[in-house]
Design a protein around this motif. Structure first.
Motif, PDB file in Angstrom:
ATOM      1  N   ALA A  74      47.076  53.901   3.949  1.00  0.00           N
ATOM      2  CA  ALA A  74      48.312  53.123   4.913  1.00  0.00           C
ATOM      3  C   ALA A  74      48.295  51.766   4.597  1.00  0.00           C
ATOM      4  O   ALA A  74      47.327  51.162   3.625  1.00  0.00           O
ATOM      5  N   ASN A  75      49.501  50.956   4.427  1.00  0.00           N
ATOM      6  CA  ASN A  75      50.034  49.840   4.406  1.00  0.00           C
ATOM      7  C   ASN A  75      50.013  49.528   2.881  1.00  0.00           C
ATOM      8  O   ASN A  75      49.315  48.560   2.277  1.00  0.00           O
ATOM      9  N   SER A  88      58.004  45.974  -1.801  1.00  0.00           N
ATOM     10  CA  SER A  88      57.762  46.565  -0.604  1.00  0.00           C
ATOM     11  C   SER A  88      56.783  47.188   0.036  1.00  0.00           C
ATOM     12  O   SER A  88      55.623  46.981  -0.873  1.00  0.00           O
ATOM     13  N   VAL A  89      56.210  47.541   1.109  1.00  0.00           N
ATOM     14  CA  VAL A  89      54.614  47.696   2.002  1.00  0.00           C
ATOM     15  C   VAL A  89      55.489  49.100   2.946  1.00  0.00           C
ATOM     16  O   VAL A  89      55.937  49.225   3.564  1.00  0.00           O
ATOM     17  N   VAL A  90      54.831  50.045   2.349  1.00  0.00           N
ATOM     18  CA  VAL A  90      55.806  51.565   3.076  1.00  0.00           C
ATOM     19  C   VAL A  90      53.786  51.778   3.549  1.00  0.00           C
ATOM     20  O   VAL A  90      52.962  52.041   3.380  1.00  0.00           O
ATOM     21  N   PRO A  91      53.751  52.317   4.557  1.00  0.00           N
ATOM     22  CA  PRO A  91      52.426  53.210   5.772  1.00  0.00           C
ATOM     23  C   PRO A  91      51.624  54.197   4.536  1.00  0.00           C
ATOM     24  O   PRO A  91      51.919  54.087   3.868  1.00  0.00           O
ATOM     25  N   SER A  92      52.188  55.565   4.659  1.00  0.00           N
ATOM     26  CA  SER A  92      51.351  56.566   4.260  1.00  0.00           C
ATOM     27  C   SER A  92      52.568  57.228   3.611  1.00  0.00           C
ATOM     28  O   SER A  92      53.869  57.426   4.029  1.00  0.00           O
ATOM     29  N   PHE A 207      44.741  46.001   0.192  1.00  0.00           N
ATOM     30  CA  PHE A 207      45.174  47.391   0.698  1.00  0.00           C
ATOM     31  C   PHE A 207      45.561  48.076  -0.726  1.00  0.00           C
ATOM     32  O   PHE A 207      45.149  47.813  -1.806  1.00  0.00           O
ATOM     33  N   THR A 208      45.514  49.289  -0.346  1.00  0.00           N
ATOM     34  CA  THR A 208      46.124  49.655  -1.806  1.00  0.00           C
ATOM     35  C   THR A 208      47.273  49.608  -2.436  1.00  0.00           C
ATOM     36  O   THR A 208      48.714  48.657  -1.888  1.00  0.00           O
ATOM     37  N   SER A 209      47.957  49.019  -3.777  1.00  0.00           N
ATOM     38  CA  SER A 209      48.836  48.298  -4.131  1.00  0.00           C
ATOM     39  C   SER A 209      49.222  49.091  -5.312  1.00  0.00           C
ATOM     40  O   SER A 209      48.233  49.579  -6.526  1.00  0.00           O
ATOM     41  N   TRP A 210      50.186  49.190  -6.229  1.00  0.00           N
ATOM     42  CA  TRP A 210      50.657  49.172  -6.976  1.00  0.00           C
ATOM     43  C   TRP A 210      51.519  47.674  -7.999  1.00  0.00           C
ATOM     44  O   TRP A 210      52.271  47.574  -7.056  1.00  0.00           O
ATOM     45  N   TRP A 211      50.886  47.876  -8.968  1.00  0.00           N
ATOM     46  CA  TRP A 211      52.258  46.784  -9.924  1.00  0.00           C
ATOM     47  C   TRP A 211      52.538  47.618 -10.589  1.00  0.00           C
ATOM     48  O   TRP A 211      52.077  47.904 -11.499  1.00  0.00           O
ATOM     49  N   TRP A 212      54.446  47.191 -10.432  1.00  0.00           N
ATOM     50  CA  TRP A 212      54.715  48.132 -11.754  1.00  0.00           C
ATOM     51  C   TRP A 212      54.969  46.697 -13.178  1.00  0.00           C
ATOM     52  O   TRP A 212      55.589  45.752 -12.516  1.00  0.00           O
ATOM     53  N   LYS A 395      61.558  53.851  -4.302  1.00  0.00           N
ATOM     54  CA  LYS A 395      62.335  54.795  -3.800  1.00  0.00           C
ATOM     55  C   LYS A 395      62.656  55.899  -4.297  1.00  0.00           C
ATOM     56  O   LYS A 395      62.747  57.136  -3.236  1.00  0.00           O
ATOM     57  N   TYR A 396      63.269  56.333  -5.113  1.00  0.00           N
ATOM     58  CA  TYR A 396      63.355  57.361  -6.028  1.00  0.00           C
ATOM     59  C   TYR A 396      62.429  58.368  -6.036  1.00  0.00           C
ATOM     60  O   TYR A 396      61.870  59.311  -6.372  1.00  0.00           O
ATOM     61  N   PHE A 397      61.543  57.504  -6.623  1.00  0.00           N
ATOM     62  CA  PHE A 397      60.497  58.044  -7.723  1.00  0.00           C
ATOM     63  C   PHE A 397      59.375  58.244  -6.586  1.00  0.00           C
ATOM     64  O   PHE A 397      58.245  59.111  -7.073  1.00  0.00           O
ATOM     65  N   LEU A 398      58.891  57.388  -5.824  1.00  0.00           N
ATOM     66  CA  LEU A 398      57.641  57.423  -5.198  1.00  0.00           C
ATOM     67  C   LEU A 398      58.106  57.799  -3.901  1.00  0.00           C
ATOM     68  O   LEU A 398      56.800  58.488  -2.775  1.00  0.00           O
TER      69      LEU A 398
END
Length: 424
Positions: A74-75, A88-92, A207-212, A395-398
């Motif tokens: 989450a988060n 972006s910050v998205v829940p699950s 938190f869980t994070s993706w760094w692109w 938006k499109y991929f994840l």
């Protein structure tokens, strides 16, 4: 095979798919199941594994969900790897109401242990590397192993994944000799370290994070829940435009030097570099990503061989739910065998049912990927900044419409099939 009271099933591969299939099939009194694993003991390559509502559904059915714990996803934060900008910050990935356990990231070894605990004693045969398959026409399938032992099975389940090609991913290669995998250009370097070792770096362990980045990304996530005395944290570094290694086909779980990984994050935010520098020499494991075209059918040899998991849909982890797909496959295969046995139908009919249910599901995944790639291509042409492009990618991929994956209820899928058959 009509009227037979005992079906001899050989499962090749002891990953989550093979173990899940062994559990499901072992519950059928008319099935004699053996699982053949090439390693001499239980072994799991990788770091963390993502589990969402679809995973909990099938793990509950297999009786293995209570043994799986991990860190909440989450988060989740999406960031620019070069500047650190939060995009972006998205829940699950799925609505939390679907299952109160939510989406987690767990150690792969924890899932493996939970599944192993549900496999009846004597089913798994270790140090059994399959080297040859032979169609015996009306007499089943002959299997030969590296130690020159052999057996004959009525049904073979190929659960030996994608990473084993071509050296030991022999089931798909024998069944479909013209189906080839290709290197995607992506390599992942994975490691799990004590979370405390990263505590001094801001915004890494919160938190869980993706760094692109432009040529890759970095993923950070808990893999333990708060009950662990020494919780661990996963770091995965990916490179998108990696050259294929000469003389190698698939590199899976081999050690990688710190220099090799650090060179991929040189242009990234200092926090990423600091986190990567925490990893002790020799801890990184390297995984080269391969993928292949969609299979029209995931069964063969007059319905004596079934492919499950990555062996049936070589998507190279595109949706981060491959273990769950494989377990779902095994559970559906068991239901199909149970159904056809109750009607005194041949094993081949069960495999046709399995293919009818699962092949369209994988076709939908390929279609989703194609659509996402096309949207991403247009976004690359139309966006003016890298941050804009990353937002489109996210938006499109994840976070595109993937409810058909993460909210999939495999038990309902089976019930819907039986109701549809009854209506006809």
């Amino acid at each position: 095979m009509v009227g037979r009271t005992l079906i001899n099933v050989a499962i090749i591969g002891g990953g989550p798919g093979g173990l899940g299939t062994a559990i499901a099939l072992s519950q059928l009194p008319f099935v004699q199941v053996s699982l053949y694993e090439k390693n001499p003991e239980p072994r799991e390559a990788g770091a963390g594994i993502s589990l969402s509502t679809n995973a909990w559904k099938v793990l509950d059915l297999l009786g293995a969900s209570n043994g799986v714990k991990g860190g909440s996803k989450a988060n989740t934060h999406q960031r620019n790897a070069h500047t650190g900008t939060i995009l972006s910050v998205v829940p699950s990935p799925e609505n939390s109401k679907a299952d109160s356990r939510g989406a987690i990231r767990a150690r792969r070894t924890r899932l493996q242990s939970a599944l192993l605990s549900r496999v009846p004693e004597g089913i798994i045969r270790y140090d059994k590397k399959l080297i040859h398959l032979e169609d015996l026409a009306n007499d089943g399938v002959r299997l030969v192993f590296h130690d020159q032992t052999e057996t004959v099975a009525d049904l073979v389940v190929g659960a030996d994944g994608i990473q084993s090609e071509p050296i030991s991913q022999i089931v798909r290669r024998t069944l479909l000799p013209n189906h080839h995998l290709s290197f995607t250009g992506t390599i992942a370097w994975r490691v799990i370290v004590p979370k405390a070792n990263l505590a001094h770096i801001s915004d890494i362990t919160s938190f869980t994070s993706w760094w692109w980045g432009e040529t890759g990304h970095v993923y950070f996530s808990d893999v333990d829940d708060d009950s662990e005395e020494t919780p661990h944290f996963e770091i995965t570094v990916r490179g998108y435009r990696e050259p294929e290694i000469p003389g190698k086909t698939v590199v899976w779980g081999v050690p990688a030097t710190n220099d090799r990984v650090e060179s991929r994050v040189e242009k990234y935010d200092q926090r990423i570099k600091d986190a990567v520098n925490v990893v002790p020499e020799g801890a990184w494991r390297e995984f080269a990503m391969f993928a292949g075209p969609r299979l029209d059918r995931i069964i063969g040899w007059e319905n004596k061989v079934a492919l499950i998991g990555d062996a049936s849909h070589p998507l190279s982890g595109a949706f981060g739910s491959g273990a769950t797909f494989a377990m779902e496959d095994g559970w559906i295969l068991a239901r199909a065998l149970e159904y056809t046995q109750s009607l005194s139908l041949p094993v081949g009919d069960a495999l046709e049912i399995f293919n009818t249910i699962r092949s369209p599901y994988y076709a939908r995944m390929y279609e989703h990927l194609d659509e996402s790639e096309e949207r991403l291509r247009k976004a690359r042409e139309e966006t003016k900044s890298f941050d804009e492009f990353l937002r489109a990618k996210i938006k499109y991929f994840l976070y595109g419409d993937k409810d058909f994956i993460y909210k999939n209820d495999i038990q309902k899928v089976w019930k819907d099939y039986i109701e549809a058959v009854g209506r006809h």
